[in-house]
Scaffold this motif. Structure first.
Motif, PDB file in Angstrom:
ATOM      1  N   ASP A   1      -6.702   2.678   2.975  1.00  0.00           N
ATOM      2  CA  ASP A   1      -6.374   3.373   4.382  1.00  0.00           C
ATOM      3  C   ASP A   1      -6.745   4.630   4.217  1.00  0.00           C
ATOM      4  O   ASP A   1      -6.913   5.523   3.276  1.00  0.00           O
ATOM      5  CB  ASP A   1      -4.904   3.173   4.211  1.00  0.00           C
ATOM      6  CG  ASP A   1      -4.311   3.373   5.496  1.00  0.00           C
ATOM      7  OD1 ASP A   1      -4.504   4.566   5.955  1.00  0.00           O
ATOM      8  OD2 ASP A   1      -4.073   2.547   6.344  1.00  0.00           O
TER       9      ASP A   1
ATOM     10  N   PHE B   1      -5.718   7.088   5.582  1.00  0.00           N
ATOM     11  CA  PHE B   1      -4.618   8.204   5.437  1.00  0.00           C
ATOM     12  C   PHE B   1      -3.911   8.042   4.246  1.00  0.00           C
ATOM     13  O   PHE B   1      -3.711   9.109   3.437  1.00  0.00           O
ATOM     14  CB  PHE B   1      -3.739   7.797   6.776  1.00  0.00           C
ATOM     15  CG  PHE B   1      -4.452   8.000   7.991  1.00  0.00           C
ATOM     16  CD1 PHE B   1      -4.993   8.971   8.472  1.00  0.00           C
ATOM     17  CD2 PHE B   1      -4.532   6.774   8.801  1.00  0.00           C
ATOM     18  CE1 PHE B   1      -5.623   9.113   9.739  1.00  0.00           C
ATOM     19  CE2 PHE B   1      -5.259   6.904  10.022  1.00  0.00           C
ATOM     20  CZ  PHE B   1      -5.925   8.065  10.557  1.00  0.00           C
ATOM     21  N   ILE B   2      -3.614   6.863   3.720  1.00  0.00           N
ATOM     22  CA  ILE B   2      -2.642   6.721   2.471  1.00  0.00           C
ATOM     23  C   ILE B   2      -3.522   6.591   1.150  1.00  0.00           C
ATOM     24  O   ILE B   2      -2.981   6.435   0.251  1.00  0.00           O
ATOM     25  CB  ILE B   2      -1.412   5.736   2.668  1.00  0.00           C
ATOM     26  CG1 ILE B   2      -2.056   4.488   3.041  1.00  0.00           C
ATOM     27  CG2 ILE B   2      -0.413   6.431   3.912  1.00  0.00           C
ATOM     28  CD1 ILE B   2      -0.773   3.486   2.762  1.00  0.00           C
ATOM     29  N   GLY B   3      -4.832   6.164   1.495  1.00  0.00           N
ATOM     30  CA  GLY B   3      -5.723   5.936   0.041  1.00  0.00           C
ATOM     31  C   GLY B   3      -5.727   4.626  -0.108  1.00  0.00           C
ATOM     32  O   GLY B   3      -5.214   3.418   0.676  1.00  0.00           O
TER      33      GLY B   3
ATOM     34  N   TYR C   1      -5.029   1.500  -2.468  1.00  0.00           N
ATOM     35  CA  TYR C   1      -3.947   0.638  -3.529  1.00  0.00           C
ATOM     36  C   TYR C   1      -4.532  -0.535  -4.037  1.00  0.00           C
ATOM     37  O   TYR C   1      -4.980  -1.458  -3.169  1.00  0.00           O
ATOM     38  CB  TYR C   1      -2.752   0.665  -2.721  1.00  0.00           C
ATOM     39  CG  TYR C   1      -1.863   1.753  -2.435  1.00  0.00           C
ATOM     40  CD1 TYR C   1      -0.879   2.141  -3.419  1.00  0.00           C
ATOM     41  CD2 TYR C   1      -1.990   2.580  -1.467  1.00  0.00           C
ATOM     42  CE1 TYR C   1      -0.158   3.487  -3.248  1.00  0.00           C
ATOM     43  CE2 TYR C   1      -1.394   3.761  -1.122  1.00  0.00           C
ATOM     44  CZ  TYR C   1      -0.190   4.268  -1.967  1.00  0.00           C
ATOM     45  OH  TYR C   1       0.403   5.253  -1.841  1.00  0.00           O
TER      46      TYR C   1
ATOM     47  N   TYR D   1       4.405   1.179  -7.740  1.00  0.00           N
ATOM     48  CA  TYR D   1       4.909   1.260  -6.155  1.00  0.00           C
ATOM     49  C   TYR D   1       5.213  -0.494  -6.051  1.00  0.00           C
ATOM     50  O   TYR D   1       4.715  -1.270  -6.553  1.00  0.00           O
ATOM     51  CB  TYR D   1       4.294   1.563  -5.016  1.00  0.00           C
ATOM     52  CG  TYR D   1       4.026   3.090  -5.088  1.00  0.00           C
ATOM     53  CD1 TYR D   1       4.816   3.989  -4.821  1.00  0.00           C
ATOM     54  CD2 TYR D   1       2.411   3.481  -5.874  1.00  0.00           C
ATOM     55  CE1 TYR D   1       4.412   5.443  -5.049  1.00  0.00           C
ATOM     56  CE2 TYR D   1       2.122   4.707  -6.031  1.00  0.00           C
ATOM     57  CZ  TYR D   1       3.084   5.665  -5.484  1.00  0.00           C
ATOM     58  OH  TYR D   1       2.585   7.077  -5.534  1.00  0.00           O
TER      59      TYR D   1
ATOM     60  N   MET E   1       5.524  -2.161  -2.258  1.00  0.00           N
ATOM     61  CA  MET E   1       4.854  -2.037  -0.998  1.00  0.00           C
ATOM     62  C   MET E   1       6.005  -2.596   0.061  1.00  0.00           C
ATOM     63  O   MET E   1       6.299  -3.677  -0.210  1.00  0.00           O
ATOM     64  CB  MET E   1       3.537  -2.549  -0.642  1.00  0.00           C
ATOM     65  CG  MET E   1       2.529  -1.603  -1.530  1.00  0.00           C
ATOM     66  SD  MET E   1       2.552   0.272  -1.224  1.00  0.00           S
ATOM     67  CE  MET E   1       1.218   0.224   0.002  1.00  0.00           C
TER      68      MET E   1
ATOM     69  N   ASN F   1       3.273  -1.088   4.938  1.00  0.00           N
ATOM     70  CA  ASN F   1       2.304   0.102   4.408  1.00  0.00           C
ATOM     71  C   ASN F   1       3.013   1.244   3.809  1.00  0.00           C
ATOM     72  O   ASN F   1       2.657   2.433   3.709  1.00  0.00           O
ATOM     73  CB  ASN F   1       1.577   0.403   5.490  1.00  0.00           C
ATOM     74  CG  ASN F   1       2.310   1.184   6.670  1.00  0.00           C
ATOM     75  OD1 ASN F   1       3.520   1.157   6.771  1.00  0.00           O
ATOM     76  ND2 ASN F   1       1.396   1.976   7.506  1.00  0.00           N
ATOM     77  N   LYS F   2       4.535   1.034   3.463  1.00  0.00           N
ATOM     78  CA  LYS F   2       5.131   2.414   2.756  1.00  0.00           C
ATOM     79  C   LYS F   2       5.445   1.718   1.319  1.00  0.00           C
ATOM     80  O   LYS F   2       6.033   1.056   1.042  1.00  0.00           O
ATOM     81  CB  LYS F   2       6.609   2.337   3.637  1.00  0.00           C
ATOM     82  CG  LYS F   2       6.372   2.720   5.113  1.00  0.00           C
ATOM     83  CD  LYS F   2       7.998   3.007   5.400  1.00  0.00           C
ATOM     84  CE  LYS F   2       7.850   3.246   7.031  1.00  0.00           C
ATOM     85  NZ  LYS F   2       7.192   2.104   7.882  1.00  0.00           N
ATOM     86  N   PRO F   3       4.882   2.948   0.803  1.00  0.00           N
ATOM     87  CA  PRO F   3       5.072   2.856  -0.891  1.00  0.00           C
ATOM     88  C   PRO F   3       6.339   3.248  -1.242  1.00  0.00           C
ATOM     89  O   PRO F   3       6.656   4.175  -0.974  1.00  0.00           O
ATOM     90  CB  PRO F   3       3.656   3.489  -1.315  1.00  0.00           C
ATOM     91  CG  PRO F   3       3.265   4.328  -0.344  1.00  0.00           C
ATOM     92  CD  PRO F   3       3.798   3.856   1.083  1.00  0.00           C
TER      93      PRO F   3
ATOM     94  N   ALA G   1      -1.623   3.053  -7.295  1.00  0.00           N
ATOM     95  CA  ALA G   1      -2.768   3.894  -6.417  1.00  0.00           C
ATOM     96  C   ALA G   1      -3.998   4.436  -7.173  1.00  0.00           C
ATOM     97  O   ALA G   1      -3.901   4.523  -8.435  1.00  0.00           O
ATOM     98  CB  ALA G   1      -1.843   5.099  -5.784  1.00  0.00           C
TER      99      ALA G   1
END
Length: 691
Positions: A314, A316-318, A320, A351, A353, A356-358, A373
């Motif tokens: 992603d 934005f969030i990198g 995974y 994490y 998930m 899309n929230k870790p 990550a």
């Protein structure tokens, strides 16, 4: 989120036809379990699993979402998969790490192609399954019809254990077939006991009889009691059902309404009650040090190992890496080894998930699913283990992409950005392939269907801010000759000082070998052309065959013989002889009956018996030659045919619409054949227009 032991985990994949209600079921599960305080809607673009902008825009799932739900002291890892066939790679990823499946069927639309494909996937991966019928709050939904259709298709394994109570075409409650008791809904997710309505009794009798018969078959003692008319306790029925569900001898059918969150609590309880925890399933890899089989079996007491089943990149969030822990317990301070890339990495944070929230967790037990990550040297299909016990697990089998288009980068200078973005997207999506076809000077992109490729183009624009245009690709035609020719070519140029002089006499004929571009022979007598110019003549041939004189396609199957010529002691040069050869080739080729050869693919189309006539008729329209048909299991036929590559454009869409999505195909290049005159003329005209 708290840490769960292996026996407290359930990994469940949601499968079903597109639009059957998988994503809205996840919303209801999250709401009923208290993971969220309100239910998102697909139309509003605020659901947990459809977090990608493309999914929100198109209002259907494109990738598999992971949503952990805590229920009755267990953790249920829900894998919400896309229902559309273009995104089957995402489904295959999810099924490879699931331990059971819920097949979601719309009570309104009924059993569809996606339902059948879901069942086939469960068979392939040997997954215990349940069916959940959604949309029971809709006017024309029919639970009875779905049960009848499923029973007609799959036989007596189908066992409904809930029955809807409907009044005025609305779902107001349900009968629990196991308990033989009814409940009425009093609010969202709330219910109270009530009498079983008379109109439910005839169907209830059928469902209960079916269930008790299945329970009786689990042991001889039960069978005796059943024939003696003895009643089974609720616990006995549930325990027997768990055994039967695990073995695939029973497929329970439940129902509810996602929008009203009705029936969802029952489904969650059934998942915990009837589905296996990972440790009851086997899992084996290879120990790369000893070459022996490593029986992991999701045992948390064994050496650490995990399989990377999916990658998310992603902007934005990198990045995974999604993993299923196959053995041991993963912790943040662990250093794990990847035998594929021969690299080690400290995990750092681990994490789970939620869409899309870790959500950080301290450890993941064997059998659990989570994400790590920034593993830069790790890709989908790799295994993480320890250097002392390096393990490799078998990679997931994915469907092969056969639909392809040519893409053109809209803005000059964006080529690098596009290729970097495509590399990231290919890391996420194993069924996507970008290929540089240098021979035809085009960039190709392969996917599972036209919609898949459209989504890729749209994602490039939305996510990576680079635009591409998709076009019909050029087909790799070839040029060759059918006759003989004899040419005499002189290249002479005089200017002040040294001039240029090269003179060749050459014969051209078919070589009979379409694998090689050309065969070169020289039979010059008496030094008419000195030996030191032979390589220059061959270089001229080499340059000529890359782009034929007929329509600019590569040349194959030509034999060129240099038999005479002349030279000038001062003006002759390698350059002059090379140029003379190029001119001789053009003339000789065009005089020797030039023809275009088109690539022929060997195609296998797998379709249900009912569609064979339509499919064969369509293949004939595409200038295909049907070679034969072979029946296979499940009432399917494999049609084998030779089809020109030009006839395969758009075939995926046509085949799906012709067979209601049931047909699949594969192909590989077979050989070259002479193209018909009309095709040849069209290609020559196209070339003339391009120049």
């Amino acid at each position: 989120m708290k840490v769960y032991r292996t026996d407290e985990i359930r990994n469940v994949v949601l499968l079903g036809h597109g639009g059957s209600g998988k994503t809205s079921l996840v919303e209801a599960m999250a709401y009923v379990s208290g993971a969220t305080n309100r239910m998102g809607k697909i139309d509003d673009g605020n659901t947990i699993s459809d977090f990608d902008k493309e999914e929100q825009k198109r209002k259907f799932s494109i990738s598999t979402g992971l949503i952990p739900i805590e229920w009755e002291k267990a953790k249920i890892n829900i894998l919400d998969t896309p229902g559309y066939f273009d995104f089957v790679g995402e489904v295959e990823e999810a099924v490879s790490v699931a331990d059971a499946a819920v097949i979601v069927v719309s009570g309104k639309a009924g059993v569809q192609v996606g339902t059948e494909k879901a069942w086939e996937l469960c068979d392939k991966y040997n997954l215990p399954r349940m069916v959940y019928v959604t949309e029971m709050d809709v006017d024309d939904a029919s639970f009875r019809q779905v049960v009848e259709d499923l029973t007609a298709k799959y036989g007596k394994v189908i066992a409904p254990h809930f029955q809807p109570i409907r009044e005025n075409e609305k779902l107001v409650g349900y009968v629990n077939v196991i308990k033989n008791a009814a409940r009425r809904y009093t609010g969202t997710g709330q219910r109270e006991e009530c009498e079983i309505p008379d109109y439910c009794l005839p169907n209830l009798q059928i469902y209960r009889e079916k269930l008790l018969e299945a329970v009786a078959e689990t042991s001889e003692a039960f069978m005796e009691r059943y024939f003696e008319g003895d009643e089974f306790s609720v616990e006995e029925i549930r325990s027997a059902m768990r055994t039967e569900v695990m073995d695939g001898d029973i497929v329970p059918v439940a129902m509810g309404s996602n929008i009203q969150a009705q029936g969802v609590a029952n489904l969650l309880s059934d998942i915990v009650r009837f589905f296996p925890s990972p440790d009851s399933r086997s899992c084996a890899g290879i120990n790369r040090k000893t070459n022996e089989i490593f029986q992991a079996d999701y045992d948390f007491a064994k050496q650490k190992s995990a399989y990377v089943y999916k990658t998310m990149v992603d902007p934005f969030i990198g990045k995974y890496s999604f993993v299923k822990v196959c053995s041991g317990v993963l912790k943040g301070e662990d250093v794990l080894y990847n035998a594929e890339s021969d690299s080690e990495a400290k995990l750092g944070k681990i994490y789970t998930m939620f869409g899309n929230k870790p959500i950080e967790v301290s450890e993941l037990f064997a059998g659990d699913i989570g994400a790590i990550a920034k593993l830069s040297n790790t890709k989908t299909g790799d295994t993480l283990s320890t250097k002392g016990t390096p393990i490799t697990y078998g990679r997931t089998e994915y469907s092969k992409p056969y639909t392809y288009m040519k893409y053109i980068v809209n803005n000059k200078g964006d080529e690098d950005k596009v290729s970097q973005a495509l590399a990231k997207m290919m890391a996420e999506d194993v069924t996507l392939k970008a290929v540089n076809d240098s021979e035809n000077r085009q960039s190709l992109i392969y996917g599972m269907g036209d919609q898949h490729l459209e989504v890729v183009a749209s994602k490039l624009a939305e996510r990576y801010k680079v635009a591409i245009t998709l076009e019909t690709p050029r087909v790799a035609f070839r040029e060759t000759i059918r006759k003989n020719s004899d040419v005499d070519t002189k290249y002479k140029k005089q200017s002040g000082g040294h001039g240029q002089y090269g003179h060749v006499k050459m014969r051209f004929e078919p070589s009979g070998d379409l694998e090689a571009p050309y065969v070169f022979e020289e039979v010059v007598v008496g030094g008419a052309v000195p030996k030191n110019y032979f390589p220059a003549v061959e270089k001229g041939l080499q340059d000529s065959v890359t782009k034929g004189p007929l329509a600019g396609y590569p040349v194959v199957g030509v034999k060129a013989t240099l038999y005479d010529g002349s030279y000038h002691p001062v003006d002759s040069s390698e350059m002059a002889f090379k140029t003379a050869t190029v001119q001789a080739f053009k003339k000789g080729f065009m005089e020797a009956g030039p023809v275009l050869l088109e690539p022929i693919a060997s195609v296998k189309v797998t379709v249900p018996d009912d569609y064979t006539g339509d499919v064969m008729g369509d293949l004939n329209k595409r200038r295909g030659r049907v070679l034969g048909m072979n029946p296979i299991a499940g009432g399917y036929q494999v049609i084998e045919a030779d089809v020109p590559m030009t006839g395969l454009f758009g075939y995926c869409t046509t085949l799906r619409s012709m067979t209601g999505g049931r047909g699949t195909y594969s192909y590989e290049f077979a050989r070259y054949e002479q193209a018909p005159a009309d095709i040849q003329e069209k290609e020559i005209a196209k070339r003339a227009a391009d120049e």
